[in-house]
Design an enzyme around this catalytic site. Structure first.
Site: not given
Length: 547
Positions: A189, A334, A441, A446
């Protein structure tokens, strides 16, 4: 009673074999700026087999991680098959991350080898001395590699040319049998709070996700399609498009690093894709380019937009001007990452206002993903289109943990907590209204407001700093830095931006700044960012914009 069905493993090899045989004449096209090079699925498969043999000769074993630091092109696709095909783990590296994050990820995953584009050596070489587990660097391309060879001189690692490794191998590598629950790939991530977290996909989850992406409720790829994969192959496996397209026999078109409007438009005109996928920023830039240049987008039937909320106006503009159906997708690393697509429900008149409204939603839950919304008290809320809660998901391509990081706060009774706040209509359309954490975002990537705040408050003249997301025409969202200076301090916004320049990637630097007397607080002393957002919306903040 047990079934009579065969216990047949679902592996990346299954995807590979199907495309190699059934769709052997479909093609992979890589754009090189002024020309394209092409190969059939069969030819790409042969090269993937040679790469597999070469990696084994370098003693890459079952379970070893192999990083890829590369753009979207044929060689990256070959690695997509070769690495998991030998039982190793494909670890795609996000080249847009700050070097410290990239170094952390490589070391945390304990990559044994890294396959890197020659053009990206300047990004990788400075960190080589601190990469403790990498034994081999494999360079794609014929460019200068001296910076990398010099960097590894004081280490035990070796540097190889991709083409030379393949040329040294003979056809006929025998693929091993792989457990479908074994790791096939991993992505990290973006690390919006703390260090990036690793998500490890199994062979089984990858096959099932590929099937889900290819469903009519997903992308509906067929062998009649030419799929332009703009979304990076290092970003959540390009949303699963390479595997899904290979499975379906769709031609794969890769733009390489040429993501600017002019070359991208030329590639579209020359190669005639029917479907594509990218973040809203790309589609917005291409739309503006088409307003002042001749652009032939007539081959495109449908494009997927995701990674950030897609404005309804953008969806409408593509529909009205070009007859292109923009369908929004929602998901996250995820979730492999696709969880929902915003195809309008049956009975909706095509290109009508209702159709556009449905497509402006975050999407309808895909088969294979179960979703619920939960309020702050843990109550599961109804799908009535009005009740709001945090989205939680589960399913065969949803992660149940992070690599070497339990993060129990991210999971609830077998469900993944996404951090997105939404309502869901009775027919399964998700409408995201907010985010549980104050992240920004921007262009599909991000930005951590907490990280920016921490750096700002490290400045000697700053007493407090809060960073919020504000709308941006090009990037969907950008950070607005709300700063409280200490008494008698005179530091300017350009000076603070320069202070951040060595601390965060350039694309995360705020362009918008406001100086306030105090950051609003909640009853427990936390920054109350919803007040700042409301003040910005009501134009009560004096905002300075800088380059």
């Amino acid at each position: 009673m047990q079934s009579t069905m065969q216990d047949f493993p679902l592996t990346v090899g299954m995807i590979f074999r199907h495309g190699r045989t059934v769709h052997r004449d479909s093609e992979v096209v890589t754009f090189e700026g002024h020309k394209s090079r092409r190969a059939t699925f069969a030819e790409v498969a042969d090269r993937a087999q040679l790469l597999a043999a070469a990696l084994r000769r370098l003693k890459v074993d079952v379970g070893d991680r192999v990083g890829t630091l590369a753009w979207n092109h044929q060689e990256h696709l070959e690695a997509y098959f070769a690495i998991p095909g030998i039982g190793a783990v494909l670890h795609t590296l996000n080249l847009r991350l700050f070097p410290d994050q990239l170094r952390y990820i490589i070391n945390h995953a304990e990559d044994k080898a890294i396959i890197v584009d020659d053009s990206l050596i300047p990004l990788l070489a400075p960190m080589v001395a601190k990469l403790s587990t990498v034994e081999h660097y494999v360079v794609i391309g014929d460019g200068d590699i001296s910076e990398l060879t010099n960097a590894v001189a004081d280490t035990s690692a070796t540097v190889h040319r991709y083409g030379e490794l393949l040329a040294a191998e003979s056809p006929g590598y025998q693929w091993p049998e792989i457990d479908e629950y074994a790791a096939a790939a991993m992505c990290y991530t973006s690390g919006t709070t703390g260090n990036p977290k690793g998500v490890v996909y199994s062979h089984r989850s990858t096959v099932l996700h590929s099937m889900g992406v290819g469903l009519p409720a997903g992308t509906g790829f067929t062998d009649a399609d030419r799929v332009l994969t703009i979304v990076p192959m290092f970003h959540a496996n390009a949303w699963g498009f390479p595997y899904a397209a290979w499975f379906s026999g769709s031609d794969l078109l890769f733009p390489g690093p040429f993501l600017q409007c002019e070359p991208l438009a030329r590639f579209i005109e020359d190669e005639r894709p029917t479907r594509s996928a990218a973040v809203p920023t790309i589609w917005n830039d291409l739309l503006h380019h088409a307003e002042s240049h001749h652009v032939d987008l007539s081959s495109l039937v449908q494009v997927t937009s995701g990674g950030a909320a897609t404005p309804r106006s953008l969806i409408e503009a593509y529909q009205r001007k070009f007859g292109i159906k923009v369908v929004q997708g929602w998901g996250m690393t995820e979730i492999s990452p696709l969880a929902a697509m915003s195809w309008a429900p049956k009975g909706t008149e095509p290109a009508s206002d209702d159709d556009l409204d449905w497509r402006a939603s975050s999407g309808r839950v895909l088969p294979g993903v179960e979703l619920r919304i939960v309020d702050d008290d843990g109550t599961v809320m109804p799908w009535d289109g009005e009740s709001v809660g945090e989205i939680q998901v589960r399913g065969p391509w949803v992660t149940g943990s992070y690599y070497r990081d339990p993060s129990p706060e991210k999971f609830s009774d077998g469900w993944l907590r996404t951090g997105d706040i939404a309502s869901v209509t009775p027919n399964g359309f998700v409408r995201i209204s907010d985010r549980a954490k104050d992240v920004i975002k921007s262009g599909g990537e991000w930005i951590s407001s907490v990280e920016l705040e921490g750096h700002l408050m490290a400045h000697d003249d700053v007493a407090e700093a809060a960073v919020i997301a504000v709308p941006d025409v090009r990037w969907s969202e950008r950070p607005l830095a709300c700063v409280v200076l200490k008494a008698d301090a005179t530091t300017s916004a350009p000076e603070l931006r320069d202070f951040l320049r060595d601390r965060v990637p350039a694309w995360q630097l705020p362009e918008r700044w406001t100086f306030i007397e105090a950051v609003p607080k909640t009853s427990v002393g936390k920054f109350d960012k919803k007040v700042l957002r409301a003040q910005h919306a009501d134009e009560l903040l004096i905002v300075e914009e800088i380059e």
